[in-house]
Design a protein around this motif. Structure first.
Motif, PDB file in Angstrom:
ATOM      1  N   THR A   1       0.840  -1.201   0.000  1.00  0.00           N
ATOM      2  CA  THR A   1       0.000   0.000   0.000  1.00  0.00           C
ATOM      3  C   THR A   1       0.875   1.250   0.000  1.00  0.00           C
ATOM      4  O   THR A   1       0.582   2.224  -0.710  1.00  0.00           O
TER       5      THR A   1
ATOM      6  N   THR B   1      -5.288  -3.543   4.439  1.00  0.00           N
ATOM      7  CA  THR B   1      -6.004  -3.737   3.188  1.00  0.00           C
ATOM      8  C   THR B   1      -6.930  -4.945   3.308  1.00  0.00           C
ATOM      9  O   THR B   1      -6.488  -6.037   3.649  1.00  0.00           O
TER      10      THR B   1
ATOM     11  N   ASP C   1      -6.206  -2.094  -2.914  1.00  0.00           N
ATOM     12  CA  ASP C   1      -6.071  -0.680  -3.230  1.00  0.00           C
ATOM     13  C   ASP C   1      -6.049  -0.601  -4.745  1.00  0.00           C
ATOM     14  O   ASP C   1      -5.624  -1.539  -5.417  1.00  0.00           O
TER      15      ASP C   1
ATOM     16  N   THR D   1      -3.186  -3.462  -5.230  1.00  0.00           N
ATOM     17  CA  THR D   1      -2.464  -4.251  -4.231  1.00  0.00           C
ATOM     18  C   THR D   1      -3.410  -5.337  -3.754  1.00  0.00           C
ATOM     19  O   THR D   1      -4.631  -5.176  -3.816  1.00  0.00           O
TER      20      THR D   1
END
Ligand SMILES: Nc1nc2c(ncn2[C@@H]2O[C@H](COP(=O)(O)OP(=O)(O)O)[C@@H](O)[C@H]2O)c(=O)[nH]1
Ligand SMILES: [Mg+2]
Lengths: 201, 200, 131
Positions: A26, A54, A58, A78
């Motif tokens: 990230t 996350t 992302d 990601t």
């Protein structure tokens, strides 16, 4: 699976940052977002848990301009690194064109790196893709921590653990400081573009 | 303690009285779900149409309209509403995805008006007629749009044909023809009714 | 690994998005692939959504919902619909590889939209098969 729009002369491809949880995926995207805001038409999308981890992915659409007459848009994603999120991690890999593997240089993360790479191999296989064939770049992240006396894996060890048989380009990086983040991105874009068909060459 | 007892019992009793009251509040009649029978069923069918339009649901709608025609056979304005609804319902059923989007809107708006007219007890005939007229006008506008679209399509299909005369009725698709017939009937009846009112 | 769609296919897809969706009052319509790439998109000129992020999220969401369907023993769910105050979202699969996303307001009937989507999908399949 990149999409080539012959009408608009546009290429869209998908690049996924993979690696163990908390390795800095990230942070890579956040750095790119800050640095190239003007080329990024939208806000960065982040689907996170309360603890800022996350959850799904992302996402950053990144316009890299015109290459060989085609306007090229790289969709950067990601994956969630935590082991328990494998179902969503696998979904993000659907249609992937290039992978950046973000390894954590901290000594105590050695095994996590190896397991995550193994997991990448398995998840790609579910889409009938081969880690040894797909465009791939290694990023050994958090090199800055060495200066603070935190024990790091040597580059030789990381190469031995992760890149011995793959033998792909690698970078020593600090996503937090932005060191080699752009170089990593450039390399994966160039490998991904090269893997696209003769239509563009 | 004992002194409290009778009063709290009374409270409970009052509450029970209220809960089991036979009388209805003033506008309770406005909600079709509190109405028995065919109107409530019509509402349920309209809710289904919101989600999905297929032959089963459209047939159920048309059957329900028939049932309501029996219920309201003595109410001229309700009968006109039901005929409008039936005409548009048949058109949508026949055309499905090729229906004009306005037809779906019209179907809903006729239903909403019908609901108001049938459930508002104190409404005068003049008020009810005013609402009906709005729907008839919408119907007319849709009919005009369909006729225009038809003409454009025909012109595109036969660019050389130079006789601009009236189009023969055979070329109007059955669903549309039904709508045209119905709207003419509705307007005729409306007109007759107005004339009758003027005379009296 | 990539695929291409030519000018003719894209023109045909766009024409359908226009005639079957924008003209019936849909606010915005997108055709994307399962990787989240945008194949074609149109809006009514009155809205401006971040379609790239929408596409990425829609692809992820569709994947997640499909995975849930499998977990409860369903092949797929036949209605994927999110209802909002002003805007609604409807998703539909087109062949195995594409997704049609429509964004529409309360003035559009979901029942009718679903008819339109089913009709358009047949046309899209013919166009996409020729690639
Ligand atoms: N010192 C240092 N910390 C980093 C670096 N990259 C990421 N981090 C930190 O590591 C933590 C996890 O990073 P994140 O990007 O969320 O990892 P992800 O789980 O792979 O997405 C955060 O606290 C970051 O600030 C780096 O290069 N150096
Ligand atoms: Mg992360």
């Amino acid at each position: 699976m990149a999409f080539i729009n012959l009408k608009k002369k546009e290429v869209q491809a998908k690049i996924v940052y993979y690696g163990p949880g908390r390795g800095g995926k990230t942070t890579n995207l956040e750095f790119i977002y800050k640095k190239y805001k003007s080329r990024i038409p939208t806000d960065m999308v982040a689907i996170k848990t309360h603890g800022d981890r996350t959850l799904f992915f992302d996402f950053l659409p990144f316009d890299i301009g015109t290459i060989k007459g085609y306007s090229v848009r790289m969709q950067l994603y990601t994956v969630p690194g935590q082991v328990k999120y494998n179902a969503t991690r696998k979904l993000v890999l659907r249609g992937v064109d290039g992978i950046v593997f973000v390894a954590d240089s901290m000594q105590l993360r050695r095994e996590k790196n190896v397991l995550s790479l193994k997991n990448a191999r398995e998840n790609l296989a579910a889409y009938k893709k081969d880690l040894t064939k797909i465009p791939l770049v290694m990023q050994y992240n958090k090199r800055d921590l060495g200066e603070q006396g935190i024990p790091l894996l040597s580059v030789e060890t990381l190469q031995q653990d992760l890149n011995a048989d793959l033998n792909v380009p690698f970078f020593e990086a600090s996503a937090l400081e932005g060191k080699n983040v752009v170089e990593t991105l450039k390399k994966i874009i160039s490998l991904t573009m090269a893997s696209l068909s003769k239509d563009l060459t | 303690m004992d002194a409290d007892r009778p009063s709290s019992n009374k409270e409970v009793d009052d509450q029970l009285e209220y809960l089991f009251a036979e009388t209805q509040s003033a506008d309770a009649g406005l909600d079709p779900e509190s109405q028995p029978g065919p109107l409530r069923d019509l509402k349920a069918i309209f809710l289904a149409v919101d989600w999905e339009i297929n032959d089963d649901i459209m047939n159920a709608l048309l059957r329900q309209i028939d049932a309501l025609k029996n219920t309201f056979s003595g109410d001229r304005i309700m009968m006109l509403f039901l005929q409008l609804l039936e005409a548009v319902g048949k058109y949508v059923k026949g055309k499905k995805a090729h229906a004009h989007p306005d037809a779906i809107k019209l179907l809903n708006s006729i239903y909403t008006s019908l609901e108001i007219v049938s459930l508002s007890k104190g409404m005068t005939d003049a008020e009810r007629k005013k609402i009906l007229r709005i729907e008839v006008n919408r119907f007319q506008r849709l009919k005009d749009k369909l006729a225009r679209k038809k003409a454009v399509e025909k012109a595109a299909a036969l660019p050389k044909k130079d006789a601009p005369g009236e189009s023969p009725p055979e070329e109007i698709p059955p669903a549309l023809r039904y709508v045209l017939q119905e709207v003419r009937k509705v307007i005729r009846e409306e007109f007759a009714a107005f004339k009758a009112e003027f005379k009296s | 690994m990539e695929y291409t769609l030519d000018q003719k296919q894209l023109d045909e897809i766009e024409a359908i998005l226009q005639s079957d969706f924008i003209e019936m009052g849909v606010h915005c319509v997108l055709m994307i692939d399962m990787a989240g790439n945008i194949i074609s998109s149109l809006d009514n000129g009155e809205v401006s959504f971040d379609i790239y992020s929408l596409a990425a999220l829609a692809a992820g969401n569709f994947g997640a919902v499909s995975a849930m369907a499998n977990m409860v023993g369903e092949n797929e769910f036949s209605l994927l619909f999110h209802k909002g105050q002003d805007e609604n979202l409807h998703f539909s699969r087109v062949t195995g590889e594409f997704l049609l996303i429509t964004i529409f307001g309360k003035e559009t009937s979901l029942g009718f939209l679903r008819l339109k989507v089913a009709e358009a999908i047949k046309k899209f399949e013919t166009i996409l098969q020729s690639s």
